[in-house]
Scaffold this active site. Structure first.
Site, PDB file in Angstrom:
ATOM      1  N   GLY A  44       0.299   3.902  -5.686  1.00  0.00           N
ATOM      2  CA  GLY A  44      -0.550   3.692  -4.686  1.00  0.00           C
ATOM      3  C   GLY A  44      -0.339   4.732  -3.691  1.00  0.00           C
ATOM      4  N   HIS A  45       0.392   5.889  -3.327  1.00  0.00           N
ATOM      5  CA  HIS A  45       0.377   6.856  -2.766  1.00  0.00           C
ATOM      6  C   HIS A  45      -0.752   8.041  -2.660  1.00  0.00           C
ATOM      7  CE1 HIS A  45       2.132   9.800   0.174  1.00  0.00           C
ATOM      8  NE2 HIS A  45       2.787   8.585   1.532  1.00  0.00           N
ATOM      9  N   PHE A  46      -1.571   8.274  -3.526  1.00  0.00           N
ATOM     10  CA  PHE A  46      -2.706   6.805  -2.580  1.00  0.00           C
ATOM     11  C   PHE A  46      -3.707   7.163  -4.049  1.00  0.00           C
ATOM     12  CE2 PHE A  46      -1.238   9.511   0.835  1.00  0.00           C
ATOM     13  CZ  PHE A  46      -0.834   8.388   1.778  1.00  0.00           C
TER      14      PHE A  46
END
Length: 139
Positions: A44-46
């Site tokens: 999720g990052h990123f």
């Protein structure tokens, strides 16, 4: 030096120090961390452009500062050592999977169950992080 790393209270999935390069017990040291890229936070990052979260770079510095502090032969290791304060933190760059970060930590003071330290992180000689940390534990 490997024994000092074994004192980290974190589980393997939350350790951000892979190897120690130098250690002056209780005073200062240098270590490395290389994010593999399969860690869950990269999803999720990123998405499509993975970067190590800056707070995890700070966590790596705090973990290593704790390793340096807990290796002091003249002081009994503190139980439950935790990061309790961060001052003057500057995150100046990013880390991608597979890049090796060099961590530097120096204990600047001890008072009772409090430890003060300065830490930096570099990537290929470029400063990524600088901070002042307070760690606290119980005797």
């Amino acid at each position: 030096m490997t024994d000092a790393l074994q004192r980290l209270p974190h589980g393997p999935e939350f350790r951000f120090v892979d190897r120690m390069l130098t250690l002056e017990p209780g005073v200062k040291g240098t270590a490395e961390y290389t994010p593999r890229g399969d860690e869950a936070f990269f999803q999720g990052h990123f998405p499509g452009d993975p970067l190590l979260p800056g707070v995890l770079l700070l966590e790596a510095a705090a973990q290593f500062a704790g390793v340096v502090a807990q290796s002091d032969p003249s002081s009994e290791p503190l139980r439950g050592l935790k990061l309790t304060a961060v001052r003057a933190a500057k995150i100046l760059g990013t880390v991608r999977p597979g890049e090796t970060v060099t961590l530097h930590a120096q204990v600047s003071g001890r008072m009772g169950h409090l430890i003060q330290a300065q830490a930096t992180a570099t990537l290929r000689g470029t400063l990524l992080l600088q901070c002042e940390l307070t760690l606290a534990g119980t005797g």
